[in-house]
Design an enzyme around this catalytic site. Structure first.
Site, mmCIF file in Angstrom:
data_model
loop_
_atom_site.group_PDB
_atom_site.id
_atom_site.type_symbol
_atom_site.label_atom_id
_atom_site.label_comp_id
_atom_site.label_asym_id
_atom_site.label_seq_id
_atom_site.Cartn_x
_atom_site.Cartn_y
_atom_site.Cartn_z
ATOM 1 N N LYS A 226 -1.444 -11.991 -15.267
ATOM 2 C CA LYS A 226 -2.161 -11.111 -14.344
ATOM 3 C C LYS A 226 -1.344 -9.850 -14.075
ATOM 4 O O LYS A 226 -0.129 -9.924 -13.884
ATOM 5 C CB LYS A 226 -2.421 -11.876 -13.043
ATOM 6 C CG LYS A 226 -3.271 -11.141 -12.009
ATOM 7 C CD LYS A 226 -3.511 -12.043 -10.802
ATOM 8 C CE LYS A 226 -4.330 -11.389 -9.708
ATOM 9 N NZ LYS A 226 -4.526 -12.295 -8.554
ATOM 10 N N SER B 197 -9.027 -12.977 -6.998
ATOM 11 C CA SER B 197 -8.681 -11.730 -7.655
ATOM 12 C C SER B 197 -8.167 -11.913 -9.086
ATOM 13 O O SER B 197 -8.029 -10.940 -9.822
ATOM 14 C CB SER B 197 -7.622 -10.997 -6.835
ATOM 15 O OG SER B 197 -6.404 -11.734 -6.777
ATOM 16 N N SER C 138 -7.772 -16.990 -4.906
ATOM 17 C CA SER C 138 -7.717 -16.068 -6.038
ATOM 18 C C SER C 138 -7.343 -16.703 -7.368
ATOM 19 O O SER C 138 -7.425 -16.050 -8.403
ATOM 20 C CB SER C 138 -6.759 -14.909 -5.729
ATOM 21 O OG SER C 138 -7.344 -14.027 -4.804
#
Length: 534
Positions: free
Chosen positions: A118, A199, A223
């Site tokens: 990420k 996210s 997330s």
């Protein structure tokens, strides 16, 4: 990465464009040879690890095959926008791992395994760590977060960076999950019109689409588990403090953690084994070395025998799927205990949590920005980032604003009595609620439906988030939370959550693995243009 966004990104801020790895003809042939064993998307991480160990597969061919799949599925075809960039030295890493193996050195099941990370986690190399924001376009720190250092030491190949909800989805209450100014909108591979949640949107979508053997996500509240759930894969949020958060763009030191998103529980356990451990510069991890271990050891379909499993049934849960999951747990030998969670004051927990996130965002982001190498990023505070967004509103604020940022910037600091009271209240209520459920009912793990089906993505209109959600209590308390595919609800994936007491990460993985083996509920994405609901 969407080419138009990449060009606008580069031209507007004169920063390096995303870096793409060209695949040499010899490596392309190696990738083609891999297909004789099956297409790359047919392998889970643990299967690739077995092939590397016994010599039937090699890291260079695997890495090349994933690069080719990213080009075919993410950059074109369905165009998922899950991957922002790939590292130009990924194949060099892979060849080095193959050379080590030929010389007789085998580092373990992560040896030569390509993963995606990420884009709020720092990775050494020529790619910026942006958290999806153009404000961090120059953030090429050339340093590895400790969790990446551990993965490299275990032999992992860092393939590239995944898209995310910008600033980990805390810029605005009206954001569209999966969108960032750097990476565009990430699509759900099960239905391209549906959201990939956030996210860790790109990490969830990429794991489901088999763009890497595994991915790294981060979670403050939901997330990891929500993107994993809606994309039909496994996601594990470890106990807060088991994995270092240093050199990760922060929201909250009370709740932030990184964790794996994979296609199987065993794969998540293998990745967590490499990631976990104490970091002297992250105080939350002081006990991590005492608790860490081989999380893939002892995974068995028999793990449920004699286990007491507490059940929290949300009113909005899919009753058919949830009852089927309970039946599988019973088949595995678990004793089912229905829990009464009606007296938990979730509203009060949520109010306190929001105050905590606002205050810690302002303080922790400033600390991160001020700790960056000199000359990379001019912004030193949240107020600076707000000003940048305002100055670049045509790109940053085109779909939603920064109201949450603006509210957070009014916070008075970490010594403010209102913040300290909110932290004590939210953490105390969540921790006590879970601990009492475990202790009074004598249960080993708690299950709940992780998420509702993915909603239609609609830029400029926020999220039409569908309930239920199981993330709040373990997020605020810092307890481990695993989601495993439970099947399709209205034609779209939903997950089954397994929540355990603090530091009981291994037990949670054991329960989730056994359920996974009994249910076999993971569904391969079909990249449908539109969701078919029933």
């Amino acid at each position: 990465m969407n080419l138009k966004i990449a060009l606008a990104f580069t031209c507007a801020l004169a920063q390096p464009a995303a870096v793409w790895t060209a695949i040499p003809p010899s490596t392309a042939q190696a990738a083609a040879n891999l297909s004789k064993e099956g297409p790359i998307e047919s392998f889970d991480l643990s299967q690739l690890a077995d092939g590397i160990e016994d010599g039937t597969l090699n890291s260079e061919a695997i890495t090349a095959a994933y690069l080719a799949r990213i080009a075919a599925v993410d950059d074109s075809g369905p165009t998922l926008n899950a991957v922002i960039a790939t590292f130009p030295h990924a194949l060099v890493q892979a060849r080095a791992m193959d050379a080590e193996l030929r010389a007789g050195t085998y580092r373990g099941p992560m040896h030569g395994i390509p993963i995606l990370v990420k884009d709020n986690v720092e990775v050494a190399g020529p790619i910026a760590t942006t958290a999806g924001s153009l404000a961090l376009a120059g953030n090429i720190t050339n340093r590895d977060a400790p969790l990446i250092t551990r993965l490299r030491a275990a032999g992992a190949v860092i393939l590239g960076k995944t898209n995310l909800s910008e600033w980990a989805n805390i810029r605005s209450d009206n954001s569209t999950s999966g969108w960032s100014a750097v990476g565009g909108l990430t699509k759900n591979p099960h239905a391209l019109d549906r959201n990939s949640c956030g996210s860790s949107s790109g990490s969830g979508s990429a794991a489901a689409a088999a763009l890497a053997a595994g991915t790294i996500g981060t979670e403050t509240d939901g997330s990891i588990t929500c993107p994993a759930g809606v994309n039909g894969v496994v996601g594990f949020k470890p106990t807060v403090g088991l994995v270092s958060r240093r050199y990760v763009v922060p929201i909250s030191h009370s709740q932030d953690t990184a964790g794996p998103i994979t296609r199987s529980v065993r794969d998540a356990a293998i990745m967590l084994t490499a990631m976990a451990g104490s970091d002297p510069q992250d105080a939350a991890t002081v006990d991590a070395d005492r608790w860490r271990g081989n999380y893939a050891a002892g995974l068995s379909v028999d793990a449920l025998k004699g286990m007491r499993v507490g059940v929290i049934r949300a009113p909005t849960a899919d009753a058919v799927l949830f009852d089927a999951a309970i039946a599988k747990l019973k088949d595995g030998g678990a004793e089912i205990v229905v829990l009464d969670a009606s007296k938990i004051d979730r509203q009060k927990i949520g109010q306190g949590e929001f105050k905590v996130l606002l205050a810690e965002l302002k303080a922790d982001l400033a600390s991160y920005l001020q700790g960056l190498p000199e000359g990379l990023v001019p912004h030193k505070t949240l107020a600076d980032v707000i000003a940048f967004n305002t100055a670049h509103a045509d790109k940053e604020l085109q779909y939603f604003g920064q109201d949450t940022f603006e509210t957070a910037d009014k916070e008075k600091g970490l010594d403010d009595p209102a913040y300290l009271q909110a932290l004590a209240t939210s953490r105390g209520l969540a921790t006590n609620a879970l601990n009492q459920l475990f202790a009074i009912n004598k249960v080993d793990v708690i299950i709940a439906q992780t998420n509702g089906p993915a909603w239609v993505s609609s830029l400029g209109k926020g999220d039409a988030f569908s309930r239920p959600s199981a993330s709040q209590l373990p997020a605020v308390a810092g307890f481990p939370h695993l989601t495993v595919p439970m099947g399709l609800s209205s034609g779209l994936p939903v997950g089954l959550s397994f929540i355990g007491p603090k530091w009981h990460d291994h037990n949670v993985l054991k329960a989730g693995f056994a359920y996974e083996q009994l249910s076999k509920a993971r569904v391969t994405p079909q990249f449908r243009a539109l969701a078919e609901t029933n």
